[in-house]
Design an enzyme around this catalytic site. Structure first.
Site, mmCIF file in Angstrom:
data_model
loop_
_atom_site.group_PDB
_atom_site.id
_atom_site.type_symbol
_atom_site.label_atom_id
_atom_site.label_comp_id
_atom_site.label_asym_id
_atom_site.label_seq_id
_atom_site.Cartn_x
_atom_site.Cartn_y
_atom_site.Cartn_z
ATOM 1 N N GLY A 455 0.786 -1.239 0.000
ATOM 2 C CA GLY A 455 0.000 0.000 0.000
ATOM 3 C C GLY A 455 0.813 1.282 0.000
ATOM 4 N N ARG A 616 15.145 12.008 2.035
ATOM 5 C CA ARG A 616 14.571 12.575 0.818
ATOM 6 C C ARG A 616 13.215 11.913 0.556
ATOM 7 N NH1 ARG A 616 18.097 11.632 -4.624
ATOM 8 N NH2 ARG A 616 17.490 13.461 -5.824
ATOM 9 N N ILE A 617 12.291 12.675 0.017
ATOM 10 C CA ILE A 617 10.961 12.146 -0.283
ATOM 11 C C ILE A 617 10.891 11.836 -1.775
ATOM 12 C CG2 ILE A 617 8.480 12.607 -0.213
ATOM 13 C CD1 ILE A 617 9.887 12.377 2.552
ATOM 14 N N ASN A 619 8.202 10.386 -3.507
ATOM 15 C CA ASN A 619 6.908 10.759 -4.076
ATOM 16 C C ASN A 619 6.051 11.407 -2.992
ATOM 17 O OD1 ASN A 619 4.493 11.034 -5.391
ATOM 18 N ND2 ASN A 619 4.151 8.842 -5.731
ATOM 19 N N LYS A 621 3.214 12.613 -2.873
ATOM 20 C CA LYS A 621 1.786 12.264 -2.816
ATOM 21 C C LYS A 621 1.558 11.010 -1.968
ATOM 22 C CE LYS A 621 -2.283 12.055 -5.694
ATOM 23 N NZ LYS A 621 -2.811 12.305 -7.036
ATOM 24 N N LYS A 689 14.987 7.448 4.009
ATOM 25 C CA LYS A 689 14.882 6.746 5.290
ATOM 26 C C LYS A 689 13.478 6.174 5.426
ATOM 27 C CE LYS A 689 17.888 9.863 7.976
ATOM 28 N NZ LYS A 689 17.821 10.827 9.103
ATOM 29 N N GLU A 693 6.061 3.612 8.921
ATOM 30 C CA GLU A 693 5.715 3.298 10.315
ATOM 31 C C GLU A 693 5.855 4.545 11.184
ATOM 32 O OE1 GLU A 693 6.139 -0.595 11.000
ATOM 33 O OE2 GLU A 693 7.346 -1.041 9.242
#
Ligand code: MOS
Length: 726
Positions: A455, A616-617, A619, A621, A689, A693
């Site tokens: 998911g 770092r992100i 995505n 969304k 990272k 969770e």
């Protein structure tokens, strides 16, 4: 500059999911399918005296009824103590499988399952962790007790101290999709469609259970309708499904009912924690004592690492952190979303709030006073840590400076208003993972890895990473997962997939670049002569010099000239040696507003600001979606979730979604999630990272702290239901 990493992208598999084209384990069409239904025990401990299957066998459509008397025995594997069904007359937990009815249709199997009559020799059971505390022991392979400095002396001498016990009930993962498998054999080769977070784990488990080579087992799991840890370990239904299929020489399907979900896999254990904190009058922590006890089963040890993360949160020279377990006559617990961390931080962060009130220091200020500039456990520097930025930004967005310190000091008519905060922490794990990329001369790429997407958006994240480093558009990439015919990937758990599998996809793309460069430089006139692989990049079909993009080779022409329709590279990414020199964690700060009805004790979580620093992100969304999901679960854990065991019978009395409460939309009001990006060059090549969770860690404590601020009542036992506030 990244073209795709860091930009919002909708799920690449989203349309397949909402139109029903995405196939989940139970939905594969297999000819001649038979249906299995599990019969569950009605006692918690003892033996089966007799089992009468005659009436069930005579029922319409029934093909076979398996019990411990006629089911073949699985191979004993000392490395894998997980529960395997129908192996003996012994009952270890209530709702344990005692028979499997296989019939031509699901309805026939389910009907006949009620006709199986079981007589038991019941033995005295104990399912209550509270009654077993005297038998608490160190887990044999667990983390046991960790000590730094001299915590007992420091606590005794501390001018300000708090000490309290905190309790978390058993909680169950309740993904929308129940566990399910379809198995069939072709000779000695087994194929199974399974709901799992790790196809290779299921393969190993099945091969070992049947004593066959791993290569003879294929596990396929392209879509998972939520799991949250419930599908990390192989549960007992895949072996049952494969056993029945082998015996009957036809494909068999087993699907758990919602009720069976409560005894068909593990759960968050019943956890009791004691936290004692000592501080000087300025608020500096001088002692942390954090002890946990939780339950396990009678046949297996589970260790939730409850006190593990808490050791690394605050700068404090003296600490003792311990974990003990007790054996109960319940199924074995397992990891459940943010395992250990959310439980441990509920206790530690509640205690920090209690300390703030004992000191009369603002709770946020207390965290800042004890900010760990380096890892207090190892003394190592952080690979990156933007927790301070999270605290400050969150406080600003929330309006924390307007908070009145005293409890019961803010009100809106009949509703008491409370503001609370807490810290969240999770790891930056990476495990070895492999991926394979096939780049085709038509400008498309096929990328595969045997990971899972429960998911969080793995399909999309891997598509983004492949597109970024192959210089292609996302629509030119096809990423596939969930199949043991793909290169090995770890379990999708512990929020480590993007770090692990993403690094593999990145590495495989780099290998493709190196291969193309090698091809290009076989030509004497190559404009890339002398360039190293790290000097070039692929962009829109050009293999070009990073420093001078006018020097390039058309990659697809190059492949055609060498008569190559495609090139394939497989890469295994491993955690770097450099990681060992650093401490690595992801962090977050949570700010919560609750309104508590002064007469009825109803708690409404009216506002949450969650700020997260997890590298770092990839995505934003799906990343925000992960954090919002974590917040929602945190609300559930704080206010609603509890699996109730009637200890007289050792039986769960609310194994359904009518009585096991989770938040619905009406329970979730304003939620804002924010990322503070960290530029981390250590954790992995992508700088990512764990984040999934992390979203829930800290939320239950922040809500409990807000409830205290609203009411003056400190609730140390979850969930915070109205009765506890009256
Ligand atoms: Mo993770 S415990 O698989 O949500």
């Amino acid at each position: 500059m990244a073209r795709y990493i860091g930009k919002e992208m909708s799920r690449v598999e989203g349309i397949a999911k909402v139109t029903g084209r995405a196939k989940y384990a139970a939905e594969f069409r297999v000819p001649n399918l038979a249906y299995g239904f599990i019969v569950s025990s009605s006692i918690a401990k003892g033996t089966i005296k007799s089992i009468d299957t005659r009436e069930a066998e005579r029922a319409p459509g029934v093909i076979r009824v398996f019990t411990h008397l006629n089911a073949p025995k699985f191979r004993n594997d000392p490395q894998d103590r997980s529960f395997r069904a129908l192996q003996s007359d012994r009952i270890y937990f209530n709702m344990q499988p005692v028979a499997l009815v296989v019939a031509e249709t699901y309805e026939q199997a389910r009907y006949a399952s009620r006709l199986v009559k079981v007589d038991y020799n019941a033995e005295k059971h104990q399912t209550d962790t509270e009654a077993l505390l005297a038998s608490a022991r160190d887990p044999s392979h667990g983390r046991g007790t960790r000590v730094r400095g001299n915590p007992e002396v420091a606590l005794r001498e501390a001018p300000v101290k708090v000490e309290a016990e905190y309790r978390i009930p058993i909680e169950h993962h309740n993904p929308m999709e129940p566990h399910a498998a379809i198995a069939f054999w072709e000779g000695d080769r087994l194929t199974i469609f399974d709901k799992t977070q790790g196809v290779y784990e299921v393969r190993r488990h099945l091969a070992s259970s049947f004593g066959i080579p791993e290569e003879d087992v294929t596990v396929i799991s392209p879509f998972v309708g939520g799991a949250f840890g419930s599908a990390l370990r192989p549960n007992y239904y895949p072996t049952l499904t494969a056993m029945a299929a082998r015996e009957l020489k036809r494909p068999v399907k087993i699907v758990y009912t919602r009720t069976q979900m409560f005894a068909g896999h593990g759960y968050r254990p019943y956890t009791i924690q004691r936290v004692a904190l000592g501080a000087d009058r300025s608020g500096k922590l001088t002692a942390i004592i954090h002890e946990a006890v939780h339950n396990t089963s009678s046949f297996e040890e589970f260790d939730d690492n409850t006190t593990g993360f808490a050791r690394q949160v605050y700068a404090c020279p003296n600490l003792r952190a311990s974990l003990k377990i007790v054996s109960t006559d319940l199924h074995t617990p397992t990891w459940m979303r943010a395992p250990g961390a959310v439980s441990g931080m509920f206790a530690l962060e509640s205690a920090m709030d209690e300390l703030a009130y004992a000191l009369k220091i603002d709770p946020l200020q207390l965290r800042l006073i004890n900010y760990a500039e380096t890892d207090p456990e190892s003394g190592k520097p952080w690979s990156s840590k933007a927790l301070r930025e999270c605290y400050l930004l969150g406080a600003k967005k929330f309006g924390w400076e307007k908070r009145k310190f005293e409890p019961r000091s803010m009100r809106d008519g009949e509703w008491l208003i409370g503001w609370g905060m807490a810290t969240g922490v999770w790891g930056a794990f990476q495990a070895p993972a492999a991926a394979r990329i096939t780049l085709r001369a038509d400008g498309t790429a096929h990328v595969v890895s045997a990971t899972s997407d429960i998911g969080p958006g793995t399909y999309t994240a891997m598509t983004i990473i492949a597109a970024e480093f192959l210089g292609l558009k996302p629509e030119q990439i096809k990423f596939e997962l969930g199949d043991t015919r793909f290169p090995r990937a770890p379990l999708e758990g512990g929020s480590m997939t993007t770090a692990s599998v993403g690094s593999a996809v990145h590495g495989a793309a780099m290998a493709i670049v190196a291969r193309l460069l090698d091809l290009a430089n076989r030509n004497e006139d190559s404009p890339l002569k002398g360039a190293a692989a790290s000097d070039v990049e692929l962009l829109d079909g050009r293999l070009q010099l990073k420093s001078d993009p006018s020097r390039y080779v058309d990659a697809f022409d190059l492949m055609k000239r060498h008569n190559l329709n495609e090139i394939t590279e497989t890469f295994e990414a491993r955690p770097s040696r450099e990681r060992e020199d650093y401490a690595m964690l992801a962090h977050g700060a949570q700010f919560v507003e609750v309104k508590v009805h002064s007469e009825l004790g109803i708690v409404r979580v009216t506002r949450i600001v969650e700020v997260t620093a997890c590298g770092r992100i990839v995505n934003p969304k799906t990343a925000h979606s992960q954090e919002i999901g974590g917040v929602v679960w945190g609300i559930g854990m704080a206010l609603q979730e509890a699996t109730e065991v009637d200890h007289r019978y050792g039986r769960i009395v609310n194994p359904n979604l009518q009585h096991y409460h989770v938040p619905v939309n009406a329970d979730v009001l304003e939620v804002e999630t924010i990322f503070v990006e960290e530029d981390d060059k250590i954790v992995n090549p992508l700088g990512v990272k764990g984040m999934g969770e992390l979203g829930m860690v800290g939320i239950p404590a922040a809500i409990a702290n807000a409830v205290f601020h609203a009411t003056g009542k400190r609730i140390r036992e979850l969930p915070i239901t109205p009765d506890k506030l009256l």
